[in-house]
Enzyme design. Structure first.
Site, PDB file in Angstrom:
ATOM      1  N   SER A   1       0.832  -1.199   0.000  1.00  0.00           N
ATOM      2  CA  SER A   1       0.000   0.000   0.000  1.00  0.00           C
ATOM      3  C   SER A   1       0.876   1.261   0.000  1.00  0.00           C
ATOM      4  CB  SER A   1      -0.962  -0.055   1.196  1.00  0.00           C
ATOM      5  OG  SER A   1      -1.940   0.949   1.103  1.00  0.00           O
TER       6      SER A   1
ATOM      7  N   ASP B   1      -8.863  -5.613  -5.400  1.00  0.00           N
ATOM      8  CA  ASP B   1      -8.498  -4.448  -4.592  1.00  0.00           C
ATOM      9  C   ASP B   1      -9.227  -3.206  -5.117  1.00  0.00           C
ATOM     10  OD1 ASP B   1      -7.344  -2.498  -3.043  1.00  0.00           O
ATOM     11  OD2 ASP B   1      -5.275  -2.932  -3.632  1.00  0.00           O
TER      12      ASP B   1
ATOM     13  N   HIS C   1      -7.658  -5.335  -0.682  1.00  0.00           N
ATOM     14  CA  HIS C   1      -6.483  -4.613  -0.193  1.00  0.00           C
ATOM     15  C   HIS C   1      -5.795  -5.336   0.956  1.00  0.00           C
ATOM     16  CE1 HIS C   1      -4.112  -1.032  -0.519  1.00  0.00           C
ATOM     17  NE2 HIS C   1      -4.230  -0.759   0.758  1.00  0.00           N
TER      18      HIS C   1
END
Length: 335
Positions: free
Chosen positions: A144, A285, A316
């Site tokens: 991320s 995601d 995610h």
């Protein structure tokens, strides 16, 4: 565990803006042993709202725990590498940020904390590594927001990094992530008090509700359904995890880091990367969905590249939940 976290001062630090933070402290966790020449370092970079415990047993971050990837014989091999995970500048888990005390006022920086960039975040990490004796990094890798840091490292310090791993991340910030949007969301809460909430007990309830919503959007509830069949027990576990985070995180950190993200875009620069690159996205995601433009850019690079679309229902969260499938990719990265 929590006691693994160490905090060191790296002294004054001049930001890209020219503002000098007078005494920057950095929280970090280190595993393994540093080689005599300092050349066996790996930096693991964490996500937007998580911290340096993502490698530690018993912690559950928004990305899921990477603890199973760490240890003798594992991809993050503690017999071979000196592995550091530091809390990034502006965050809330021990490194200088908005909740830190401004020495000039004796009060938390709050919304007066100066604007920072990804360059600043990486610069502080480099200062920490220098202080620890690390001279070279075999890899910088993270999920991320950590994927952005890894890319920034490769571009900012090309001679120091052999490999870059960007996991469930992108080449620029996702639509919808903005400092103004975060500030507006918090300002709607009665706990906000014009951003000066420290003297009034903080914003724990607002953050708790936000965390519940965010982790459900990330797919954590689906993960808990598989691990904890009883719905009452599952709800209690989810709330306990969210409450613990809400009691520690600072809304101004979310605003500060969102503002730093708004200036991050390496689509035109990524071809300057000299390190080998692992780029992983998850098919479900919603934050960083697979994009043909990004895939084309990554696959056209001249360095050794592995582009992976991970088929997973965990969106995610896949960077942590799917650690078994991530392991061989990390071994390739560190080969």
């Amino acid at each position: 565990m929590e006691q693994d976290i160490q905090i060191v001062s790296i002294g004054p630090y001049e930001l890209v803006s020219g503002v000098v933070l007078p005494d920057v402290e950095v929280a970090y966790v280190a595993h393994g042993h540093l080689a005599a020449d300092g050349g066996n370092g790996i930096l693991v970079t964490h996500g937007y709202t998580s911290g340096p415990s993502m490698l530690s047993q018993g912690h559950h971050t928004a990305e899921g725990s990477w603890a199973p990837l760490l240890g003798p014989g594992q991809p993050l091999d503690t017999d071979r590498y000196f592995i550091v995970c530091s809390n990034m500048l502006g965050s809330s888990f021990g490194t200088t940020g908005p909740s830190s005390i401004n020495p000039e006022t004796g009060q938390p920086w709050g919304q007066t904390f100066p604007a920072i960039t990804l360059q600043d975040i990486v610069g502080v990490q480099r200062r920490l590594l220098q202080q620890l004796g690390v001279t070279h990094l075999r890899a910088v890798v993270g999920p991320s927001y950590g994927g952005w840091q890894a890319l920034q490292w490769g571009l900012q310090h090309p001679g120091m990094v052999d490999a870059v791993g960007s996991i469930v991340s992108g080449l620029t910030h996702p639509k919808g992530l903005s400092a103004a949007g975060q500030r507006e969301r918090f300002a709607a809460s009665p706990e906000w008090r014009d951003g000066d909430f420290y003297a009034h007990g903080g914003m724990a309830q607002t953050l708790f509700e936000l965390r519940i919503q965010t982790l459900r959007n990330y797919g954590l509830e689906r993960l808990y359904e598989e691990r904890v069949p009883d719905p009452t027990e599952r709800q209690a576990l989810l709330e306990r995890q969210c409450r613990a985070w809400a009691n520690r995180f600072d809304p101004h950190s979310m605003i500060t880091l969102a503002a730093a993200a708004e200036t991050f875009d390496v689509r035109q620069r990524v071809h300057d990367l000299q390190a080998r690159l692992l780029f992983v996205v998850c098919t479900t995601d919603a934050i960083f969905p697979p994009e043909r433009e990004t895939e084309a850019i990554v696959r056209s690079m001249s360095v050794p590249v592995r582009y992976v679309e991970l088929e997973s229902p965990f969106g995610h969260m896949a960077s942590g939940v799917e650690w078994r499938r991530l392991a061989p990719e990390l071994r390739w990265l560190l080969n």
